[in-house]
Enzyme design. Structure first.
Site, PDB file in Angstrom:
ATOM      1  N   HIS A 110       0.758  -1.138  -0.054  1.00 46.67           N
ATOM      2  CA  HIS A 110       0.086  -0.126  -0.116  1.00 46.67           C
ATOM      3  C   HIS A 110       0.945   1.163   0.139  1.00 46.67           C
ATOM      4  O   HIS A 110       0.830   2.233  -0.697  1.00 46.67           O
ATOM      5  CB  HIS A 110      -0.722   0.172   1.161  1.00 46.67           C
ATOM      6  CG  HIS A 110      -1.850  -0.912   1.513  1.00 46.67           C
ATOM      7  ND1 HIS A 110      -1.620  -2.213   2.244  1.00 46.67           N
ATOM      8  CD2 HIS A 110      -2.763  -1.482   0.913  1.00 46.67           C
ATOM      9  CE1 HIS A 110      -2.745  -2.829   2.294  1.00 46.67           C
ATOM     10  NE2 HIS A 110      -3.410  -2.649   1.343  1.00 46.67           N
ATOM     11  N   ARG A 145      -3.581 -10.417   4.565  1.00 44.61           N
ATOM     12  CA  ARG A 145      -3.815 -11.693   5.011  1.00 44.61           C
ATOM     13  C   ARG A 145      -2.636 -12.638   5.364  1.00 44.61           C
ATOM     14  O   ARG A 145      -2.762 -13.557   6.074  1.00 44.61           O
ATOM     15  CB  ARG A 145      -4.690 -12.547   3.941  1.00 44.61           C
ATOM     16  CG  ARG A 145      -6.038 -11.894   3.809  1.00 44.61           C
ATOM     17  CD  ARG A 145      -6.829 -12.896   2.915  1.00 44.61           C
ATOM     18  NE  ARG A 145      -8.336 -12.269   3.199  1.00 44.61           N
ATOM     19  CZ  ARG A 145      -8.906 -11.461   2.083  1.00 44.61           C
ATOM     20  NH1 ARG A 145      -8.310 -10.843   1.157  1.00 44.61           N
ATOM     21  NH2 ARG A 145     -10.245 -10.984   2.338  1.00 44.61           N
TER      22      ARG A 145
END
Ligand code: PAF
Length: 284
Positions: free
Chosen positions: A37, A187
């Site tokens: 990100h 995740r």
């Protein structure tokens, strides 16, 4: 850095910046920010006057038996990272303001949404396309920043932007990997030490496929079978799919006769991981 929760408020604020000639870059996220990100935020920072990041764990893209409730939500740390990376605006809506009780409009990018991850996650890309369409209408950015990690998502959003004439440039940035090759993902936090080790097999299998293509193998089925064989050696790994597809249509290729996307979805224990590699035709 401003944190804004109300859609109409951020729309108004950004409209006024736009009127002053400011170029707006937008990074949509579900939080649990990592270097992947941050690479998008850094790029958006370099290419725009204003950077907006949304943090919203979008319920519409989770199936009934998926990890919506346990999805990591380290908000304090996410806001710290945004501040550190010079984000101007964080959009932090709640479920009610994005999906009021009367909500009834969804965006479905047909065909592309039913392949690959769409098979195991019916409705997932409808949820993604819907929320991204809403976010684009709320933020109205000049440029939208996405990661290649979610290759199918990027192809679907590009198609939606084109088909529905959203006035935004979609920019897709490369996957960020650990040194050992594991693609960064929120995740990965679900994996224990043994699973983290097993998860390395995804990148190993992709690299094997790339090397086979580099050495002249053109038969996709043979390459996929080699990848499956390698992954099958890890007891924690259960393959959802291993595919070699066209970069735009995402249709499976039989012969490697042009650039392609090698992609994988593998469950490591209970965690479903995805990864991919773009292979340029003729590249060694
Ligand atoms: O890639 C994600 O994190 C999400 O799918 C997105 C694009 C933020 C939409 O919820």
């Amino acid at each position: 850095m401003k944190v804004i929760r109300i859609p109409a408020k951020i729309t108004k604020l950004l409209a006024s910046a736009r009127h002053k000639g400011k170029r707006i870059g937008f990074v949509p996220t579900m939080g649990a920010l990592h270097q992947g990100h941050l690479s998008l935020i850094t790029r958006a920072r370099q290419e725009n006057d204003l950077v907006a990041v949304s943090i919203f764990v979008n319920p519409a893209q989770f199936g009934p038996r998926e990890d919506l409730n346990k999805y990591p939500r380290p908000l304090k740390n996410d806001l710290l990272l945004c501040r550190k990376h010079k984000v101007d605006l964080v959009f932090l809506p709640d479920n009610k303001s994005m999906y009021p009780a009367s909500f009834s409009t969804f965006v479905n990018v047909e065909k592309l949404s039913d392949l690959l991850c769409g098979l195991a996650r019916p409705g997932h890309f409808r949820g993604v396309a819907t929320v991204v369409a809403k976010l684009l209408n709320i933020i109205r950015p000049d440029a939208l920043y996405l990661g290649q990690k979610d290759a199918q998502q990027a192809v679907i959003i590009k198609k939606m932007v084109c088909d529905l004439n959203f006035p935004v440039k979609v920019k897709v940035s490369p996957i960020v990997r650990q040194e050992d090759g594991l693609a960064l993902s929120s995740r990965n936090a679900y994996l224990n030490a043994a699973e983290k080790d097993a998860a390395l097999v995804l990148f190993k299998a992709l690299s094997l496929a790339k090397s086979l293509i580099g050495h002249g193998q053109r038969d996709a089925a043979r390459i996929i079978s080699k990848m499956k064989e390698l992954i099958g050696r890890k007891k924690q790994a259960h393959i959802d799919y291993a595919a070699i597809v066209d970069l735009e249509s995402l249709q499976g290729m039989k012969k490697i006769n042009r650039d392609c996307l090698i992609c994988l979805a593998v469950k490591i224990g209970k965690t479903r991981l995805i990864d991919n590699l773009v292979v340029k035709y003729g590249e060694k």
